[in-house]
Design an enzyme around this catalytic site. Sequence first.
Site, PDB file in Angstrom:
ATOM      1  N   ASP A   7       0.510  -1.449  -0.155  1.00  0.00           N
ATOM      2  CA  ASP A   7       0.312   0.256  -0.023  1.00  0.00           C
ATOM      3  C   ASP A   7       0.920   1.113   0.169  1.00  0.00           C
ATOM      4  O   ASP A   7       2.513   1.236   0.513  1.00  0.00           O
ATOM      5  CB  ASP A   7      -0.959   0.016   1.135  1.00  0.00           C
ATOM      6  CG  ASP A   7      -2.039   0.813   1.610  1.00  0.00           C
ATOM      7  OD1 ASP A   7      -2.230   1.588  -0.109  1.00  0.00           O
ATOM      8  OD2 ASP A   7      -1.802   1.666   2.240  1.00  0.00           O
ATOM      9  N   SER A   8       0.403   2.596  -0.651  1.00  0.00           N
ATOM     10  CA  SER A   8       1.250   3.905  -0.538  1.00  0.00           C
ATOM     11  C   SER A   8       1.038   3.865   1.223  1.00  0.00           C
ATOM     12  O   SER A   8       2.359   4.453   1.498  1.00  0.00           O
ATOM     13  CB  SER A   8       0.438   4.795  -0.779  1.00  0.00           C
ATOM     14  OG  SER A   8      -0.632   4.820  -0.357  1.00  0.00           O
ATOM     15  N   CYS A  71      -4.162  -0.971  -2.042  1.00  0.00           N
ATOM     16  CA  CYS A  71      -3.662   0.332  -2.849  1.00  0.00           C
ATOM     17  C   CYS A  71      -4.567   0.274  -4.137  1.00  0.00           C
ATOM     18  O   CYS A  71      -4.127   0.526  -5.623  1.00  0.00           O
ATOM     19  CB  CYS A  71      -1.878   1.309  -3.045  1.00  0.00           C
ATOM     20  SG  CYS A  71      -2.476   2.895  -3.221  1.00  0.00           S
ATOM     21  N   GLU A 155      -5.301   9.228   8.314  1.00  0.00           N
ATOM     22  CA  GLU A 155      -3.809   8.899   9.592  1.00  0.00           C
ATOM     23  C   GLU A 155      -3.321   9.591  10.255  1.00  0.00           C
ATOM     24  O   GLU A 155      -2.191  10.065  11.034  1.00  0.00           O
ATOM     25  CB  GLU A 155      -2.981   9.746   7.584  1.00  0.00           C
ATOM     26  CG  GLU A 155      -2.931   7.847   6.842  1.00  0.00           C
ATOM     27  CD  GLU A 155      -1.770   7.324   6.496  1.00  0.00           C
ATOM     28  OE1 GLU A 155      -0.246   7.561   6.995  1.00  0.00           O
ATOM     29  OE2 GLU A 155      -1.747   5.968   6.366  1.00  0.00           O
ATOM     30  N   CYS A 185     -10.531   2.693  -1.261  1.00  0.00           N
ATOM     31  CA  CYS A 185      -9.160   2.973  -1.072  1.00  0.00           C
ATOM     32  C   CYS A 185      -9.309   2.132   0.119  1.00  0.00           C
ATOM     33  O   CYS A 185      -9.761   2.544   1.424  1.00  0.00           O
ATOM     34  CB  CYS A 185      -9.321   4.344  -0.413  1.00  0.00           C
ATOM     35  SG  CYS A 185      -7.914   4.939   0.216  1.00  0.00           S
ATOM     36  N   THR A 186      -7.572   1.820   0.639  1.00  0.00           N
ATOM     37  CA  THR A 186      -7.591   0.992   1.362  1.00  0.00           C
ATOM     38  C   THR A 186      -7.376   1.652   3.226  1.00  0.00           C
ATOM     39  O   THR A 186      -7.967   0.435   3.712  1.00  0.00           O
ATOM     40  CB  THR A 186      -5.639   0.603   1.898  1.00  0.00           C
ATOM     41  OG1 THR A 186      -5.009   2.332   1.386  1.00  0.00           O
ATOM     42  CG2 THR A 186      -5.566   0.000   0.347  1.00  0.00           C
ATOM     43  N   HIS A 187      -7.643   3.198   3.140  1.00  0.00           N
ATOM     44  CA  HIS A 187      -7.890   3.667   4.296  1.00  0.00           C
ATOM     45  C   HIS A 187      -9.154   3.775   5.356  1.00  0.00           C
ATOM     46  O   HIS A 187      -9.688   3.529   5.815  1.00  0.00           O
ATOM     47  CB  HIS A 187      -7.191   4.730   4.118  1.00  0.00           C
ATOM     48  CG  HIS A 187      -5.427   4.942   4.263  1.00  0.00           C
ATOM     49  ND1 HIS A 187      -5.585   4.574   3.001  1.00  0.00           N
ATOM     50  CD2 HIS A 187      -4.615   5.699   5.617  1.00  0.00           C
ATOM     51  CE1 HIS A 187      -3.896   4.934   3.277  1.00  0.00           C
ATOM     52  NE2 HIS A 187      -3.486   5.259   4.594  1.00  0.00           N
TER      53      HIS A 187
HETATM   54  N1  DGL Z   1      -3.208   3.565  -0.063  1.00  0.00           N
HETATM   55  C1  DGL Z   1      -4.283   4.673  -1.163  1.00  0.00           C
HETATM   56  C2  DGL Z   1      -5.102   4.327  -1.572  1.00  0.00           C
HETATM   57  O1  DGL Z   1      -5.930   3.195  -1.870  1.00  0.00           O
HETATM   58  C3  DGL Z   1      -4.776   5.873  -0.593  1.00  0.00           C
HETATM   59  C4  DGL Z   1      -3.836   6.660  -0.249  1.00  0.00           C
HETATM   60  C5  DGL Z   1      -2.967   7.381  -0.788  1.00  0.00           C
HETATM   61  O2  DGL Z   1      -3.100   8.576  -1.473  1.00  0.00           O
HETATM   62  O3  DGL Z   1      -1.633   7.041  -0.918  1.00  0.00           O
HETATM   63  O4  DGL Z   1      -5.609   4.841  -2.729  1.00  0.00           O
END
Ligand code: DGL
Length: 268
Positions: A7-8, A71, A155, A185-187
């Site tokens: 993930d990012s 991600c 975050e 989005c993972t978050h």
């Molecule tokens: N983890 C990213 C996603 O699932 C979102 C966070 C980012 O913008 O890096 O799209």
Amino acid sequence: MKLGVFDSGLGGIMIAKAIRDLLPNIDIVCLGDTMHMPYGNRSEGAIYTHTKAAMEYLFADQDCQLIVMACNTASASALRKLQQEYLPQANPGRRILGVVVPTIEYALDQGHKRIGLIGTNYTVNSNVYEEELQKINPDIEIFQVNTPLLVPLIENDGMEWVEGVLDRYIKPLLDKNIETLILSCTHYACLKDLIRQRYDIDVISQDEIIPIKLQDYLNRHPESMDLLSQNSAEEFYVTDLTDSYVRKAASFFDKGIQLSHVSTDKAA
Ligand code: DGL
């Protein structure tokens, strides 16, 4: 060999936790590219460079057989090029699985015809979900809203402000009479209960579907499954390490974990 989860940022830890719950034995290494997060506001070129460096690290330094690209932004932006150009030449026989198509397949399996989606600027503006949906069933309608304020709030312990922000983002989707909402989005997995309760809508949260899709993939691909070591090991790495990341990572995995710093820059 291990299963990689990429993930990012730290959201991938929630996907890794869900995979661990369903597949208790396979060895997992989870990488968050916190040095370069957020990906969602970056250009396609930058996302590709950072994602490729992360893949390179997970394959070369961590001996991953298979990587779940948790991600959405990286899946929307870099996955196809990595699968078609990088992988066959650099790491033939290894695999990268994205989250976009499995999520769409799940939504369609549920019989939904009017689908809402929230995601980063990149994911929504790329229109990748609509394009993939059109390939499978052009009669389905998708309504998308980019929600760039959510990741910084999640975050940075900003949950006390999240409800008002969600109201502004989600009300226009409710006005479209959506039947389900994809959290792309993972978050956003950590917002699923709040969204379900507050708006009384069906929610597709990737922590609930990606482990099942992965299990299904491994059942269909024993050649990959057989290569994965099964010692119930878990490793967690980030490309930038802070005290706040350590706290957040533990809360996302529901128990204390060791978060270590690694650099992927040499692979860029
Ligand atoms: N983890 C990213 C996603 O699932 C979102 C966070 C980012 O913008 O890096 O799209």
